[in-house]
Design an enzyme around this catalytic site. Structure first.
Site, PDB file in Angstrom:
ATOM      1  N   CYS A   2       0.833  -1.239  -0.084  1.00 46.42           N
ATOM      2  CA  CYS A   2      -0.059   0.016   0.068  1.00 46.42           C
ATOM      3  C   CYS A   2       1.004   1.157  -0.109  1.00 46.42           C
ATOM      4  O   CYS A   2       1.991   1.390  -0.021  1.00 46.42           O
ATOM      5  CB  CYS A   2      -0.767   0.088   1.213  1.00 46.42           C
ATOM      6  N   ARG A  27       1.312   1.944  -6.173  1.00 46.85           N
ATOM      7  CA  ARG A  27       1.340   0.836  -4.993  1.00 46.85           C
ATOM      8  C   ARG A  27       0.221   0.155  -4.538  1.00 46.85           C
ATOM      9  O   ARG A  27       0.413  -0.943  -3.696  1.00 46.85           O
ATOM     10  CB  ARG A  27       2.226   1.668  -3.714  1.00 46.85           C
ATOM     11  N   TRP A  75      -3.804  -1.910  -1.120  1.00 49.45           N
ATOM     12  CA  TRP A  75      -3.833  -3.097  -2.037  1.00 49.45           C
ATOM     13  C   TRP A  75      -4.138  -4.102  -0.878  1.00 49.45           C
ATOM     14  O   TRP A  75      -3.440  -4.547  -0.304  1.00 49.45           O
ATOM     15  CB  TRP A  75      -2.556  -3.408  -2.591  1.00 49.45           C
ATOM     16  N   ASN A  99       1.102   0.403   6.052  1.00 49.30           N
ATOM     17  CA  ASN A  99       1.513  -0.616   5.001  1.00 49.30           C
ATOM     18  C   ASN A  99       2.160  -1.724   5.280  1.00 49.30           C
ATOM     19  O   ASN A  99       3.215  -1.626   6.209  1.00 49.30           O
ATOM     20  CB  ASN A  99       2.527   0.199   4.086  1.00 49.30           C
ATOM     21  N   GLY A 100       1.803  -3.137   5.288  1.00 52.91           N
ATOM     22  CA  GLY A 100       2.471  -4.312   5.709  1.00 52.91           C
ATOM     23  C   GLY A 100       1.411  -5.163   6.106  1.00 52.91           C
ATOM     24  O   GLY A 100       0.199  -5.110   5.817  1.00 52.91           O
ATOM     25  N   GLU A 478       9.989 -13.949 -19.220  1.00 55.65           N
ATOM     26  CA  GLU A 478       9.550 -12.581 -18.874  1.00 55.65           C
ATOM     27  C   GLU A 478       8.645 -12.207 -20.041  1.00 55.65           C
ATOM     28  O   GLU A 478       7.814 -11.327 -19.639  1.00 55.65           O
ATOM     29  CB  GLU A 478      11.091 -11.758 -19.147  1.00 55.65           C
ATOM     30  N   LYS A 482       4.866 -10.431 -18.718  1.00 62.03           N
ATOM     31  CA  LYS A 482       4.718  -9.045 -19.260  1.00 62.03           C
ATOM     32  C   LYS A 482       3.206  -9.084 -19.676  1.00 62.03           C
ATOM     33  O   LYS A 482       2.527  -8.387 -19.651  1.00 62.03           O
ATOM     34  CB  LYS A 482       5.596  -8.379 -20.198  1.00 62.03           C
ATOM     35  N   GLU A 485       0.392 -10.068 -17.201  1.00 65.03           N
ATOM     36  CA  GLU A 485       0.094  -8.842 -16.006  1.00 65.03           C
ATOM     37  C   GLU A 485      -0.627  -7.609 -16.300  1.00 65.03           C
ATOM     38  O   GLU A 485      -1.105  -7.013 -15.948  1.00 65.03           O
ATOM     39  CB  GLU A 485       1.453  -8.638 -15.368  1.00 65.03           C
ATOM     40  N   HIS A 501       6.134 -32.880 -24.554  1.00 68.61           N
ATOM     41  CA  HIS A 501       5.848 -33.786 -23.419  1.00 68.61           C
ATOM     42  C   HIS A 501       4.670 -33.582 -22.674  1.00 68.61           C
ATOM     43  O   HIS A 501       4.546 -33.646 -21.442  1.00 68.61           O
ATOM     44  CB  HIS A 501       7.232 -33.487 -22.453  1.00 68.61           C
ATOM     45  N   LYS A 600       3.130  -2.521  -7.440  1.00 74.24           N
ATOM     46  CA  LYS A 600       4.455  -2.328  -7.806  1.00 74.24           C
ATOM     47  C   LYS A 600       5.520  -3.008  -6.881  1.00 74.24           C
ATOM     48  O   LYS A 600       6.299  -3.715  -7.455  1.00 74.24           O
ATOM     49  CB  LYS A 600       4.929  -0.913  -7.970  1.00 74.24           C
TER      50      LYS A 600
HETATM   51  C1  AGP Z   1       6.980  -7.412 -12.886  1.00 75.03           C
HETATM   52  O1  AGP Z   1       6.504  -6.699 -13.888  1.00 75.03           O
HETATM   53  C2  AGP Z   1       6.228  -7.322 -11.832  1.00 75.03           C
HETATM   54  N1  AGP Z   1       5.740  -5.935 -11.478  1.00 75.03           N
HETATM   55  C3  AGP Z   1       6.778  -8.156 -10.647  1.00 75.03           C
HETATM   56  O2  AGP Z   1       6.987  -9.376 -11.160  1.00 75.03           O
HETATM   57  C4  AGP Z   1       8.143  -7.721  -9.750  1.00 75.03           C
HETATM   58  O3  AGP Z   1       9.000  -7.977 -10.797  1.00 75.03           O
HETATM   59  C5  AGP Z   1       8.447  -8.208  -8.731  1.00 75.03           C
HETATM   60  O4  AGP Z   1       7.217  -8.289  -7.898  1.00 75.03           O
HETATM   61  C6  AGP Z   1       9.648  -8.100  -8.101  1.00 75.03           C
HETATM   62  O5  AGP Z   1       9.814  -6.650  -7.631  1.00 75.03           O
HETATM   63  P1  AGP Z   1      11.074  -5.970  -7.115  1.00 75.03           P
HETATM   64  O6  AGP Z   1      12.160  -5.924  -8.288  1.00 75.03           O
HETATM   65  O7  AGP Z   1      10.736  -4.656  -6.799  1.00 75.03           O
HETATM   66  O8  AGP Z   1      11.719  -6.878  -5.969  1.00 75.03           O
END
Ligand code: AGP
Length: 605
Positions: A2, A27, A75, A99-100, A478, A482, A485, A501, A600
């Site tokens: 958050c 966030r 979040w 936050n947490g 990756e 992308k 998400e 397989h 994020k």
């Molecule tokens: C990637 O597009 C995502 N936002 C997510 O997988 C991110 O890479 C992951 O949460 C790790 O975050 P960080 O690099 O801030 O540790």
């Protein structure tokens, strides 16, 4: 994760906190709220939805008399996104944002309910507020109340707290979640990260674990003693704005060539890789016998690419671990094992926990981090910043690209210091990384329209597969993330040879299979894998090296990457798959910068 923000000072508290919430929205954005101190009373406004909803509720009233406020954009972890579960939470004379995660909130909640405290939400945060208020009612001492509650709460939290008895005062404490305070000409601020404070001031201090601070109009007092060691950030406010692009993600993709150069410049001396400015001298590299790369999501994918580069050039055994698995299934380690924790935000809870676990085992740790002064950067034995600048889009692009470029340079440096490559070769590889990688990314950006055409072929599908071999398989992972998400299309990355397989049974008529084939030596194998899926009706898209002959006709669509080396191919294929994801999400009218359910940086386990 958050976002929390607070301000106390000479004017416009609601306006400043709301502006900060708009910046922090990346966030978390499922609900939002603010608590203001107005004529000695705590007043709360909150809503399910975005900051714009809160602004609608607040609109109209000037609120000049409000000089102190705290805000939160959520979040959801405990309790669905709703008005009741939105922060701030209030119990008695105490109001706070958090936050947490408070892991033991259930036992605390039942104890307090047994003492007559009533809770209305499903959140752990409200319980934390009730616990502080419980101790405050007993002692009337804010410090004692907060520290007593903190001693009881397990988990991670950054809290901003207001008490009805203390006008225009904010208390804040951090344990596991980031919290920054800042000094402006107009008062004092706090926020989860620096980007929210840049519009107001550049003078900041990152709270250390367990530090409790009291902010009022004229001072910031650290309870544990000492003055905050104020620092000046060079981050610009422009960096936290879109700069004319439709999305932060697009802006950050276009920033990648420059960001790659920025991540490498200070680590190239006389044409050779040199990490001494990060405290990594020749002896550091000579001692390395094995490497564990630990991270989450895209950062872990950057580790997969790095592992290919390190083993190929330095011949040092390198394994990549998902951070949330690492500490519960710890690998066997030996003398000379280096643990590299990769994290754009520097605050990912699973990655931070893995770092601490590695340190407890006496292993040397190196943080590859983008956000300066964050917890992973501060707690690692060594750190090398990627200097990509603030990354606002939830889906990382320049964060990932600079992680790969920096780890690529690390691999060259390691190989050179171990004598596996000579100076000439080390210089050639370094030059390629520094000049070719940005150039090929620019080349692919120019051909964005072609990738938009590919997106038109796939954006209505429900399942899309990426396949590749070796480093192309790493890139496929990756690419698939992308796409998933930001477009919400189900996608999976497969080692090309593995598809038959079992998974090939999922291929139906028109199922898009995107093959990444940048290694000439493996092209014939990839060609066979493409034929296998094509024979079963797949729509095949080939992303391949420009030099590959006879590619015409071997896939429904062929996208030839610009002419470049093994290293350059990594970055041209990266830009290609990022743009495919972006254009596909655009066609699906998704919220590209703030995808549903995501945040994020995941600062909870
Ligand atoms: C990637 O597009 C995502 N936002 C997510 O997988 C991110 O890479 C992951 O949460 C790790 O975050 P960080 O690099 O801030 O540790």
């Amino acid at each position: 994760m958050c976002g929390i923000i607070g301000y106390t000072g000479i004017n416009e508290a609601v306006k400043k906190v709301t502006k900060g919430l708009e910046i922090l929205e990346y966030r978390g954005y499922d609900s939002v709220g603010i608590c203001a101190c107005s004529n000695g009373k705590l007043e709360i406004a909150k809503a399910k939805g975005r900051v714009s909803e809160l602004k609608r509720i607040l609109s109209g009233e000037p609120r000049e008399n409000v000089l102190c406020a705290i805000g939160h954009t959520r979040w959801a972890t405990h309790g669905a996104p709703s008005y009741v579960n939105a922060h701030p939470h209030r119990v008695g004379r105490t109001c706070l944002v958090h936050n947490g995660i408070i892991e033991n909130y259930k036992e605390i909640k039942s104890r307090l309910e047994g003492e007559g405290v009533n809770f209305v939400s499903d959140t752990d945060t409200e319980v934390g507020c009730g616990l502080i208020n419980y101790y405050y009612e007993k002692t009337k001492d804010p410090y004692n109340a907060i520290l007593s509650a903190s001693a009881e709460m397990k988990g991670s939290y950054a809290l901003a707290i207001m008490l009805e008895d203390e006008e225009n005062t904010i208390y804040a404490i951090r344990q596991g979640s980031p919290l920054i305070i800042a000094k402006g000409k107009d008062g004092f601020y706090l926020a989860s990260d620096l980007t929210a404070l840049i519009p107001f001031t550049k003078e900041y201090y990152s709270l250390n674990e367990g530090e409790l601070v009291r902010l009022s109009k004229n001072e910031a007092i650290i309870y544990q003693g000492g003055e905050p060691e104020w620092k000046i950030t060079d981050m610009s406010f422009e960096a936290s704005k879109k700069g004319g692009y439709d999305h932060f993600m697009l802006k950050e993709m276009y920033e990648q060539p420059k960001a790659i150069k920025g991540s490498l410049t200070s680590r190239i001396v006389n044409g050779l890789p040199d990490f001494s400015s990060d405290g990594l001298d020749k002896s550091f590299f000579e001692k390395i016998k094995e490497i564990h790369i630990v991270a989450c999501g895209s950062a872990m994918h950057a580790g997969l690419v790095a592992a290919c580069l390190i083993e190929k050039s330095a011949l040092v055994p390198t394994s990549v671990y998902i951070a949330s698995e690492y500490r519960y299934n710890p690998p066997i380690t030996r003398e000379g094992t280096l643990v590299i924790v990769v994290s754009q935000s520097g605050e990912t809870a699973d990655s931070l926990a893995s770092l601490r676990h590695a340190k407890e085992r006496g292993l040397t740790t190196l943080g590859i981090v983008n956000a300066v002064e964050t917890t992973i950067a501060r707690e690692a034995d060594f750190r090398a910043y990627t200097y990509a600048g603030p990354e606002i889009a939830v889906a990382t692009t320049k964060g990932y690209a600079t992680q790969v470029s920096l780890l690529g340079l690390f691999a060259i440096c390691l190989a050179y210091n171990k004598g596996e490559i000579d100076e000439k070769n080390a210089k050639a590889l370094t030059e390629c990384l520094f000049f070719e990688a940005p150039a090929v990314m620019e080349n692919v950006l120019i051909r964005r329209a072609q990738l938009k055409e590919i997106a038109k072929q796939i954006y209505e599908r429900d399942d899309i597969f990426y396949i590749g071999r070796g480093i192309d398989y790493a890139m496929s992972q990756e690419a698939s993330l992308k796409l998933k998400e930001i477009s919400y299309i189900h996608s999976q990355a497969y080692a090309a040879g593995e598809l038959k397989h079992g998974t090939i049974s999922l291929i139906e008529d028109g199922t898009p299979v995107i093959a990444i084939a940048t290694q000439e030596a493996l092209f014939d194998k990839m060609d066979s894998n493409i034929k296998e899926v094509r024979a079963r009706g797949a729509k095949t898209i080939l992303i391949c090296h420009e030099k590959m002959q006879n590619t015409e006709g071997c896939a429904d669509i062929v996208f030839k990457l610009p002419k470049s080396s093994y290293l350059g191919n990594i970055f041209s294929s990266l830009m290609t798959v990022q743009l495919i994801a972006y254009e596909t999400a655009l066609l699906r009218e998704c919220d590209i910068d703030k995808p549903k359910n995501l945040a994020k940086s995941v600062t909870v386990e």
